[in-house]
Design a protein around this motif. Structure first.
Motif, short mmCIF file in Angstrom:
data_model
loop_
_atom_site.label_atom_id
_atom_site.label_comp_id
_atom_site.label_asym_id
_atom_site.label_seq_id
_atom_site.Cartn_x
_atom_site.Cartn_y
_atom_site.Cartn_z
N VAL A 34 0.87 -1.18 0.00
CA VAL A 34 0.00 0.00 0.00
C VAL A 34 0.90 1.23 0.00
CG1 VAL A 34 -1.82 1.25 1.23
CG2 VAL A 34 -1.77 -1.26 1.31
N GLU A 35 0.72 2.09 -0.98
CA GLU A 35 1.53 3.30 -1.11
C GLU A 35 0.64 4.49 -1.42
OE1 GLU A 35 5.70 2.21 -3.03
OE2 GLU A 35 4.06 1.48 -4.30
N ILE A 72 19.66 -2.04 5.05
CA ILE A 72 18.82 -2.10 3.87
C ILE A 72 17.44 -2.56 4.32
CG2 ILE A 72 18.50 -3.11 1.59
CD1 ILE A 72 21.57 -3.72 1.67
N TYR A 73 16.44 -1.76 3.98
CA TYR A 73 15.07 -2.06 4.39
C TYR A 73 14.22 -2.37 3.16
CZ TYR A 73 16.71 -0.23 8.79
OH TYR A 73 17.43 -0.04 9.95
N GLN A 74 13.40 -3.41 3.28
CA GLN A 74 12.55 -3.83 2.17
C GLN A 74 11.11 -3.38 2.29
OE1 GLN A 74 12.84 -8.06 1.67
NE2 GLN A 74 15.05 -8.01 1.56
N THR A 75 10.69 -3.04 3.47
CA THR A 75 9.29 -2.67 3.66
C THR A 75 9.17 -1.34 4.41
OG1 THR A 75 9.15 -3.98 5.68
CG2 THR A 75 8.47 -5.04 3.62
N LEU A 76 10.16 -0.50 4.29
CA LEU A 76 10.19 0.77 5.01
C LEU A 76 9.42 1.84 4.24
CD1 LEU A 76 11.41 2.30 7.47
CD2 LEU A 76 13.30 2.92 5.96
N LEU A 86 4.00 8.57 -0.28
CA LEU A 86 4.53 7.71 0.76
C LEU A 86 4.75 6.36 0.09
CD1 LEU A 86 3.29 7.61 4.41
CD2 LEU A 86 4.53 5.77 3.33
N TYR A 87 6.02 6.11 -0.26
CA TYR A 87 6.37 4.95 -1.04
C TYR A 87 6.99 3.87 -0.16
CZ TYR A 87 6.61 8.85 -4.42
OH TYR A 87 6.37 9.98 -5.16
N ILE A 88 6.89 2.65 -0.63
CA ILE A 88 7.58 1.53 0.01
C ILE A 88 8.52 0.97 -1.06
CG2 ILE A 88 7.37 -0.70 1.14
CD1 ILE A 88 4.57 0.19 2.05
N PRO A 89 9.75 1.47 -1.11
CA PRO A 89 10.66 1.02 -2.15
C PRO A 89 11.06 -0.44 -1.96
CG PRO A 89 11.79 2.47 -0.61
CD PRO A 89 10.35 2.46 -0.22
N ASP A 90 11.54 -1.03 -3.03
CA ASP A 90 12.01 -2.41 -2.94
C ASP A 90 13.18 -2.51 -1.99
OD1 ASP A 90 10.18 -3.81 -4.73
OD2 ASP A 90 11.05 -2.51 -6.26
N THR A 103 9.22 7.28 15.38
CA THR A 103 8.18 6.31 15.72
C THR A 103 7.12 6.36 14.63
OG1 THR A 103 6.98 7.93 17.03
CG2 THR A 103 8.58 6.54 18.19
N GLY A 104 6.45 5.27 14.44
CA GLY A 104 5.38 5.25 13.45
C GLY A 104 5.69 4.33 12.29
N GLU A 105 5.05 4.61 11.19
CA GLU A 105 5.05 3.70 10.06
C GLU A 105 6.02 4.08 8.94
OE1 GLU A 105 2.99 1.00 9.92
OE2 GLU A 105 2.18 1.42 11.89
N TYR A 106 6.60 5.28 8.97
CA TYR A 106 7.47 5.68 7.87
C TYR A 106 8.53 6.67 8.35
CZ TYR A 106 4.93 10.14 7.52
OH TYR A 106 4.39 11.37 7.77
#
Length: 197
Positions: A34-35, A72-76, A86-90, A103-106
Motif C-alpha cells: 500500500v503506497e 537495507i530495508y525492504q518494507t520501510l 509515501l512509497y515503500i521502495p524495494d 516512531t510510526g510507520e514511515y
C-alpha cells in the motif's frame, strides 16, 4: 490496483495527516503493498519471483560495502509530503539512527542514502516517473531503477544529482552489463544474473 484520493495541500498539515491515516488503516492482504503516489492510495499485489530475485541480488551486493550503522530495508515507508507521496521502495538504504528515532510507520525519504526500485509490469510508470520525481524532490542522492519492462529492453539506470523534481541520469546499462555505484558505495552491480522476462 485500487485507488482512493484525498484532496490535500502540499506539505505537512491536516490534509497530509488524513491521507497518512487512510494509508495506515488500509486493509490489504498480506504481502500486498500500500503506497501513496501523488495523493492516491494504491494497492499492489506481491511482486513475482524474478522481481524478488533481482532485489535480493542487489541487496546482497550492497551489504558487502555498507557501514555498520546503515541497513537495507525492504518494507520501510518513505514519506515525501511535498509530492503527496509515501512509497515503500524495494530497497532503501537508511542509517539506523533515522529508523530508530522516528516512531510510526514511515521515515522521511530525505534520510535515504540510496533507493532501489525494481519495476513490475503493472506499475512500471510509477517507478519511472512519479517515484523518480518524488525521490528527487526529497533529495535522495542516488536512485537505482531496475526496469525489467523498459520499452527498448530491460535496463538498470542510476540517477543522481537531484534538483527539484528531476534527477540527472548518471549511467544506464542493459541487462547483461555491469553498472558501478559511486561513493559511498563503490561497488559493481553485475546484471548478467538478472532474469529477462
Amino acid at each position: 490496483m485500487s485507488a482512493l484520493t484525498v484532496d490535500h495541500a502540499a506539505g505537512n498539515g491536516p490534509e497530509w495527516d488524513d491521507l497518512v491515516r487512510i494509508w495506515e488503516q488500509a486493509d490489504a492482504r498480506e504481502g500486498w503493498k500500500v503506497e501513496i503516489i501523488e495523493g492516491i492510495v494504491t494497492v499492489s499485489p506481491p511482486p513475482d519471483n524474478s522481481h524478488n530475485f533481482i532485489a535480493a541480488k542487489v541487496q546482497r551486493r550492497l551489504y558487502s560495502v555498507l557501514p555498520e550503522d546503515w541497513d537495507i530495508y525492504q518494507t520501510l515507508g518513505t514519506g515525501i509530503p511535498l509530492r503527496k507521496g509515501l512509497y515503500i521502495p524495494d530497497l532503501a538504504v537508511v542509517p539506523d539512527d533515522v529508523v530508530l528515532e522516528k516512531t510510526g510507520e514511515y521515515v522521511s525519504a530525505s534520510a535515504a542514502k540510496l533507493i532501489v526500485e525494481v519495476t513490475s509490469q503493472s506499475n512500471a510508470s510509477n517507478d519511472r516517473i512519479a517515484k523518480a520525481a518524488g525521490y528527487a524532490r526529497a533529495g535522495v542522492p542516488l536512485y537505482l531503477l531496475v526496469d525489467r519492462f523498459a520499452p527498448a529492453g530491460p535496463t538498470i539506470t542510476l540517477f543522481g544529482e537531484p534538483a527539484g523534481d528531476v534527477y540527472r541520469v548518471l549511467h544506464t546499462v542493459k541487462f547483461g552489463d555491469e553498472l558501478v555505484l559511486p561513493a559511498p558505495f563503490g561497488l559493481t552491480v553485475d546484471t548478467a544474473v538478472f532474469p529477462v522476462d
